[in-house]
Design an enzyme around this catalytic site. Structure first.
Site, mmCIF file in Angstrom:
data_model
loop_
_atom_site.group_PDB
_atom_site.id
_atom_site.type_symbol
_atom_site.label_atom_id
_atom_site.label_comp_id
_atom_site.label_asym_id
_atom_site.label_seq_id
_atom_site.Cartn_x
_atom_site.Cartn_y
_atom_site.Cartn_z
ATOM 1 N N GLY A 267 -32.032 -14.178 -42.755
ATOM 2 C CA GLY A 267 -32.466 -15.430 -42.160
ATOM 3 C C GLY A 267 -31.565 -16.618 -42.341
ATOM 4 C CD GLU B 263 -34.538 -6.901 -45.256
ATOM 5 O OE1 GLU B 263 -34.926 -7.553 -44.262
ATOM 6 O OE2 GLU B 263 -35.255 -6.072 -45.835
ATOM 7 N N PRO B 264 -29.075 -9.921 -44.850
ATOM 8 C CG PRO B 264 -26.902 -10.238 -45.648
ATOM 9 C CD PRO B 264 -28.209 -9.598 -46.005
ATOM 10 N N GLY B 265 -28.095 -10.805 -41.558
ATOM 11 C CA GLY B 265 -27.549 -10.283 -40.306
ATOM 12 C C GLY B 265 -26.577 -11.291 -39.732
ATOM 13 N NE ARG B 266 -29.101 -16.218 -36.637
ATOM 14 C CZ ARG B 266 -29.717 -16.100 -35.464
ATOM 15 N NH1 ARG B 266 -29.075 -16.344 -34.352
ATOM 16 N NH2 ARG B 266 -30.983 -15.743 -35.406
ATOM 17 N NE ARG C 47 -28.829 -15.723 -30.563
ATOM 18 C CZ ARG C 47 -28.789 -16.993 -30.842
ATOM 19 N NH1 ARG C 47 -27.811 -17.745 -30.363
ATOM 20 N NH2 ARG C 47 -29.693 -17.540 -31.606
ATOM 21 C CB CYS D 142 -30.536 -12.399 -8.522
ATOM 22 S SG CYS D 142 -31.255 -10.890 -9.144
ATOM 23 C CE1 TYR E 14 -30.569 -10.078 -34.564
ATOM 24 C CE2 TYR E 14 -29.580 -12.123 -35.316
ATOM 25 C CZ TYR E 14 -30.324 -10.993 -35.571
ATOM 26 O OH TYR E 14 -30.818 -10.766 -36.827
#
Ligand code: LLP
Length: 418
Positions: free
Chosen positions: A239, A273-276, A312, A342, A371
């Site tokens: 987070g 649990e780092p992602g970003r 995003r 479209c 992401y």
């Protein structure tokens, strides 16, 4: 800090001009920097060096095998949320005993696969899931290691779509139900209580919600101790936010310091649990300008990457900086940067001040490593873009651009349509 920098007005990824890669692989493509990934991992991991800890990278943020392998080499574990992510993590060489399995909807097959692989723990999100895991473990004559994901009801002060630790969210269990879950688990010979887990949201730019969540978990652990339940692992989820534009998230050192202070000698191994924060600024999306269009109301730069490539902005109204790959003297305009899809929602930027780049020129959409590709789709039958990793002076296509044949692979016209 990342390794996408201008050198004499030309954007480089580490030692390679982005233009050279575009010539070779075409556009659009995602471009990752190995040096940046390594650096981000090391800074994050080092920040916790005074504690027993395990960094379980949130695979969902970017699950390319090359990214996973690089992090595996650095010593990372993985936080997974599906059988597919388990498959990828193992294939990339992340040891099963460093894998935690989160997510509200684990299927029986996924539970079996994870048990068979011998993962570190299941982060359990409902009583039904707990029972399901126990049933499957009994059948397999194995003991399932579990943690209960507690929903601490803390406001992470982020976008509502990426808040997960509020009581109205679908994630985790409220403390009362969590208490019950631990008692059930204690009685079950096929369940082994190893941890406790929480994850309150993504792109957090303040420390206080993390600290508040940890306080509540600590209070809950005290309560568990009164009935003779203890844990070895405390998983605080991911987070930590990154800089996309104006935000000022705390650096990993500050984040770690706040958590370490709050843990204050609690004898657990901390899991993160780092992602970003590991991959976000280690990737960009490179796109080519197709057309410039002026209507009586607005100006548009139409580019060859759309919401199917990077969702995003459309989905969260997220801001991504967009810069030209070649800096030149040009008039500046205020325009929407839009893709070929479209949908009115198909934009990468709105009302953005940009240099008036010409058709054929390249733009870099920054901070697209997390992401990005993982949320790409084939909408409008658009093949998903290539992914490239640069390492010093070399670059490698780590996922080739999809072909039209790949788009229809698996589809079949039934006999009655001849
Ligand atoms: N652990 C769990 C249980 C999670 O659900 C997540 C993210 C993470 C860790 C990693 O969070 P991070 O460190 O990356 O913030 N698609 C959205 C983000 C969704 C995040 C979902 N869960 C976006 O593009 O902003």
């Amino acid at each position: 800090m990342h390794h996408f920098q201008y050198r004499e007005n030309e954007l480089y990824a580490e030692e390679v001009p982005v233009r050279r890669i575009a010539r070779k692989v075409g556009t659009p493509f995602y471009l990752y920097s190995a040096a940046t990934l390594r650096r981000h991992y090391r800074v994050f991991d080092q920040a916790f060096k005074t504690l027993p800890h395990l960094v379980c990278y949130a695979v969902k943020a970017n699950s390319n095998l090359a990214v996973l392998r690089l992090l595996a080499r650095e010593g990372a574990g993985a936080d997974i949320v599906s059988g597919g992510e388990l498959f990828r993590a193992l294939k990339a060489g992340i040891p099963a005993e460093k894998i935690v399995f989160s997510g509200v909807g684990k299927t029986a097959r996924e539970i079996r696969l994870a048990l068979k692989a011998g993962i570190l723990m299941f982060n359990v999100e409902s009583l039904e899931e707990l029972k399901s895991i126990a049933r499957i473990a009994r059948k397999m004559k194995k003991k399932a290691p579990i943690a209960i994901r507690v929903n601490p009801d803390v406001n992470p002060k982020t976008h509502p779509y990426i808040s997960t630790g509020l009581k109205e969210n679908k994630f985790g269990l409220d403390v009362e139900t969590a208490f019950k879950a631990y008692q059930l688990a204690k009685e079950d010979p096929y369940l082994e209580i190893v941890g406790i887990d929480c994850h309150i949201g993504s792109q957090l730019t303040q420390l206080s919600p993390f600290v508040e969540a940890l306080r509540r978990i600590k209070a809950f652990l005290k309560r568990l101790a009164t009935v003779g339940i203890s844990v070895r692992y405390l998983d605080l989820g991911g987070g930590l936010g990154i800089v996309y534009g104006e935000e000022e998230p705390p650096p990993p050192e500050k984040y770690a310091q706040a958590l370490i202070e709050e843990l204050n000698g609690l004898s657990v191994t901390l899991i993160l649990e780092p992602g970003r924060v590991l991959v976000g600024n280690a990737g960009i999306l490179v796109t080519k300008v197709l057309y410039y269009k002026e209507t009586p109301a607005k100006k548009f730069l139409i580019v060859d990457a759309g919401m199917n490539d990077l969702l995003r902005p459309a989905f969260y109204q997220a801001y991504h900086e967009i810069i030209p790959v070649l800096k030149k003297e040009r008039p500046s305009i205020v325009a929407d940067v839009v893709g070929p899809i479209c949908e009115t929602g198909d934009f990468l930027a709105r009302e953005r001040e940009l240099p008036l780049v010409k058709p054929g020129e390249l733009l870099a959409v920054m901070s697209a490593g997390a992401y990005g590709f993982v949320m790409a789709s084939n909408y409008n039958s658009r093949p998903r873009p290539a992914e490239v990793m640069v390492n010093g002076e070399e670059f490698y296509v780590v996922r080739r651009r999809e072909t039209y044949a790949k788009l229809v692979a698996g589809e079949k016209i039934p006999p009655f349509l001849g």
